[in-house]
Design a protein around this motif. Structure first.
Motif: not given
Length: 299
Positions: A103-116
């Motif tokens: 909805r916001s239209g942002v095209k660049k994302v860094v996502h904190l995920s995890s091992i596993g």
């Protein structure tokens, strides 16, 4: 750049926001706590007060940003709240992020995920779920998936155990080294990735040190003045019973133990070692100073 940082002033988000501000970026920090507003503004950031469950709030906050840093978190007592399905509640935050990003239209994302996150064992299932939810976004949304290993600060949970039982007890143990990470090294990597070009959906593992349970006990023991401190391996059943006795929801305890099986047999780290990163600067011996300070409080 205009950058939105979720995670309030947590162990990763605060040093991340501080570094980004020092580099001249316009930073908005998302927090669910009105009381954090002044502290956020004192850093030189803009405070956005709202929850990760409110997609309208997230959409409004994300709109106009050049880059988003998103992470999922629950209230500190969630693992012991018998009314909370930890995996489902955290997965829902991922769905909310997906909707707000679209909805916001942002095209660049860094996502904190995890091992596993590649296989989703036990409690780590929600990382697997959220990564796959975010991958449903249109291909022109570039996402960098950050996969840190176990956080040093999780080991603060050993403090009452050491004080009450005189040892560290866990269903893993021994001399086999496993990777651990400092939130400071995570923040540094994320700040680096935010400023690098975005393309596709790469995965980057983050770790600071590799060390065995027995060495952890030795280093902590020396730091707190208990040189004979031991890490004692117990059965999965004993681990489960201990967590439930401590008040953890049985289903959550089951997920915790299942995750620890992957730690013990090494399967949790299979993909990590295929793509092993350069280790960060903050070693366990550095964290041991913080551990000792926390241990010695209220002695």
């Amino acid at each position: 750049m205009k950058i939105v940082v979720t995670g309030s002033l947590g162990n990763i988000s605060k040093p991340l926001a501080t570094e980004l501000i020092e580099k001249g970026h316009q930073v908005t920090v998302v927090s669910s706590t009105q009381e954090r507003k002044a502290a956020i503004e004192a850093l030189g950031a803009t405070a956005a007060i709202g929850t990760m469950e409110d997609t309208d709030f997230l959409t409004q906050t994300f709109t106009g940003a050049d880059v988003l840093y998103v992470m999922e978190t629950l209230a500190g007592n969630a693992f012991f709240d018998h009314n909370v399905d930890v995996i489902e509640a955290t997965t829902q935050i991922g769905r909310n992020y997906k909707e707000a990003i679209e909805r916001s239209g942002v095209k660049k994302v860094v996502h904190l995920s995890s091992i596993g996150a590649d296989t989703g064992p036990g409690l780590l299932r929600f990382h697997y779920n959220v990564e796959n939810i975010l991958r449903e976004l249109p291909a022109d949304v570039f996402i960098k998936f950050m996969r840190p290993v176990g956080f040093y600060y999780v080991m603060y949970q050993f403090i009452p155990m050491i004080k009450q039982q005189g040892a560290i007890y866990s269903s893993d143990g021994g001399d086999r080294k496993t990777p651990w990470v400092s939130p400071l090294d995570i923040a540094a990597v994320i700040a680096e990735e935010i400023e690098k070009p975005f393309e596709g959906r790469p995965i980057r593992y983050i770790a600071s040190d590799e060390i065995s349970p027995n060495d952890i006990a030795r280093i902590f023991g020396e730091a707190i003045g208990k040189p004979d401190l031991q890490w004692i391996q117990i059965s999965d059943e004993q681990m489960m019973d201990g967590l439930i006795t401590a008040g953890m929801k049985p289903e959550t305890a089951e997920g915790y133990v299942a995750m620890n099986v992957g730690v013990r047999d090494g399967s949790l780290y299979d993909d990590f070692y295929k793509h092993k990163p350069v280790l960060g600067k903050v070693k366990l011996i550095d964290f041991a100073k913080d551990f000792a300070a926390a241990y010695n409080q209220n002695q």
